[in-house]
Design an enzyme around this catalytic site. Structure first.
Site, PDB file in Angstrom:
ATOM      1  N   TYR A  67      72.766 -42.648 -43.621  1.00 42.93           N
ATOM      2  CA  TYR A  67      72.827 -44.085 -43.366  1.00 42.93           C
ATOM      3  C   TYR A  67      72.059 -44.493 -42.116  1.00 42.93           C
ATOM      4  O   TYR A  67      71.990 -45.676 -41.795  1.00 42.93           O
ATOM      5  CB  TYR A  67      74.296 -44.525 -43.204  1.00 42.93           C
ATOM      6  CG  TYR A  67      75.005 -43.770 -42.105  1.00 42.93           C
ATOM      7  CD1 TYR A  67      74.907 -44.186 -40.780  1.00 42.93           C
ATOM      8  CD2 TYR A  67      75.730 -42.613 -42.389  1.00 42.93           C
ATOM      9  CE1 TYR A  67      75.518 -43.472 -39.760  1.00 42.93           C
ATOM     10  CE2 TYR A  67      76.349 -41.907 -41.380  1.00 42.93           C
ATOM     11  CZ  TYR A  67      76.242 -42.346 -40.074  1.00 42.93           C
ATOM     12  OH  TYR A  67      76.841 -41.634 -39.070  1.00 42.93           O
ATOM     13  N   GLY A  68      71.458 -43.536 -41.401  1.00 43.59           N
ATOM     14  CA  GLY A  68      70.840 -43.843 -40.112  1.00 43.59           C
ATOM     15  C   GLY A  68      69.392 -43.428 -40.032  1.00 43.59           C
ATOM     16  O   GLY A  68      68.564 -43.770 -40.883  1.00 43.59           O
ATOM     17  N   THR A  69      69.078 -42.640 -39.014  1.00 39.34           N
ATOM     18  CA  THR A  69      67.688 -42.292 -38.705  1.00 39.34           C
ATOM     19  C   THR A  69      67.061 -41.321 -39.701  1.00 39.34           C
ATOM     20  O   THR A  69      65.860 -41.067 -39.629  1.00 39.34           O
ATOM     21  CB  THR A  69      67.569 -41.699 -37.289  1.00 39.34           C
ATOM     22  OG1 THR A  69      68.253 -40.454 -37.240  1.00 39.34           O
ATOM     23  CG2 THR A  69      68.123 -42.662 -36.241  1.00 39.34           C
ATOM     24  N   LEU A  70      67.843 -40.770 -40.638  1.00 34.15           N
ATOM     25  CA  LEU A  70      67.290 -39.840 -41.630  1.00 34.15           C
ATOM     26  C   LEU A  70      66.828 -40.544 -42.911  1.00 34.15           C
ATOM     27  O   LEU A  70      66.247 -39.917 -43.790  1.00 34.15           O
ATOM     28  CB  LEU A  70      68.325 -38.755 -41.980  1.00 34.15           C
ATOM     29  CG  LEU A  70      68.632 -37.767 -40.860  1.00 34.15           C
ATOM     30  CD1 LEU A  70      69.875 -36.946 -41.180  1.00 34.15           C
ATOM     31  CD2 LEU A  70      67.440 -36.849 -40.605  1.00 34.15           C
ATOM     32  N   GLU A 115      72.892 -32.760 -36.620  1.00 35.09           N
ATOM     33  CA  GLU A 115      73.920 -33.774 -36.378  1.00 35.09           C
ATOM     34  C   GLU A 115      74.969 -33.323 -35.359  1.00 35.09           C
ATOM     35  O   GLU A 115      75.929 -34.040 -35.107  1.00 35.09           O
ATOM     36  CB  GLU A 115      74.604 -34.172 -37.692  1.00 35.09           C
ATOM     37  CG  GLU A 115      73.664 -34.766 -38.721  1.00 35.09           C
ATOM     38  CD  GLU A 115      73.148 -36.151 -38.371  1.00 35.09           C
ATOM     39  OE1 GLU A 115      73.343 -36.606 -37.226  1.00 35.09           O
ATOM     40  OE2 GLU A 115      72.541 -36.788 -39.238  1.00 35.09           O
TER      41      GLU A 115
END
Length: 156
Positions: free
Chosen positions: A7-10, A82
């Site tokens: 849901y983020g920087t990936l 992570e």
């Protein structure tokens, strides 16, 4: 293969997507897009403006992201990337599929279950209490209107 919801920087177009397509780290195959079935607070926090999904089910928004099938090597890389289990914890969450590109068994499985898949998600139960008071987002974009520029690891 395991299913992972990012849901983020990936996500595609975000600063760390390069890791998802680096086959030296393992295999990650984009399957589709979705959002969490339960609501969670998605905040941007810390001096590096990192997106965190706080593990507080029922609070916040249905968080949008992408679903990937990953091999064991990529799953191990993601655990390290992570900071699992200290910074983030990898937990199973129910994800509502919005758009599906995957082929075969996984697609049939979600169709049979009203479009809901169980995916690993990196969320956190280990955060400073003041983060609960930060603005909550339903999706993350490193160059979004929030104005909180993500700081790449190599720049920290």
């Amino acid at each position: 293969m395991a299913r992972v919801f990012v849901y983020g920087t990936l996500k595609k177009g975000q600063p760390n997507y390069k890791h998802m397509i680096n086959t030296a780290k393992g295999l990650a195959k984009f399957q589709g897009r979705g959002h969490t079935v339960e609501k969670y607070p998605l905040v941007i926090a810390g001096k590096y403006n990192i997106p965190y999904m706080l593990n507080i089910p029922g609070t916040g928004h249905h968080v949008a992201g992408e679903i990937y099938s990953v091999d064991e090597q990529m799953l191990q890389f993601l655990d390290e990337f992570e900071g699992c289990p200290d910074m983030y914890q990898r937990t199973l969450m129910r994800i509502q599929v919005v758009e599906w590109e995957g082929k075969g068994g996984a697609g049939e499985a979600w169709a049979a279950a009203d479009g809901v898949l169980e995916c690993f998600v990196y969320s956190t139960a280990t955060y400073p209490p003041e983060w609960v008071g930060l603005p909550y987002y339903d999706s993350y974009d490193s160059s979004g209107k929030h104005g909180l520029a993500y700081v790449l690891r190599e720049s920290r």
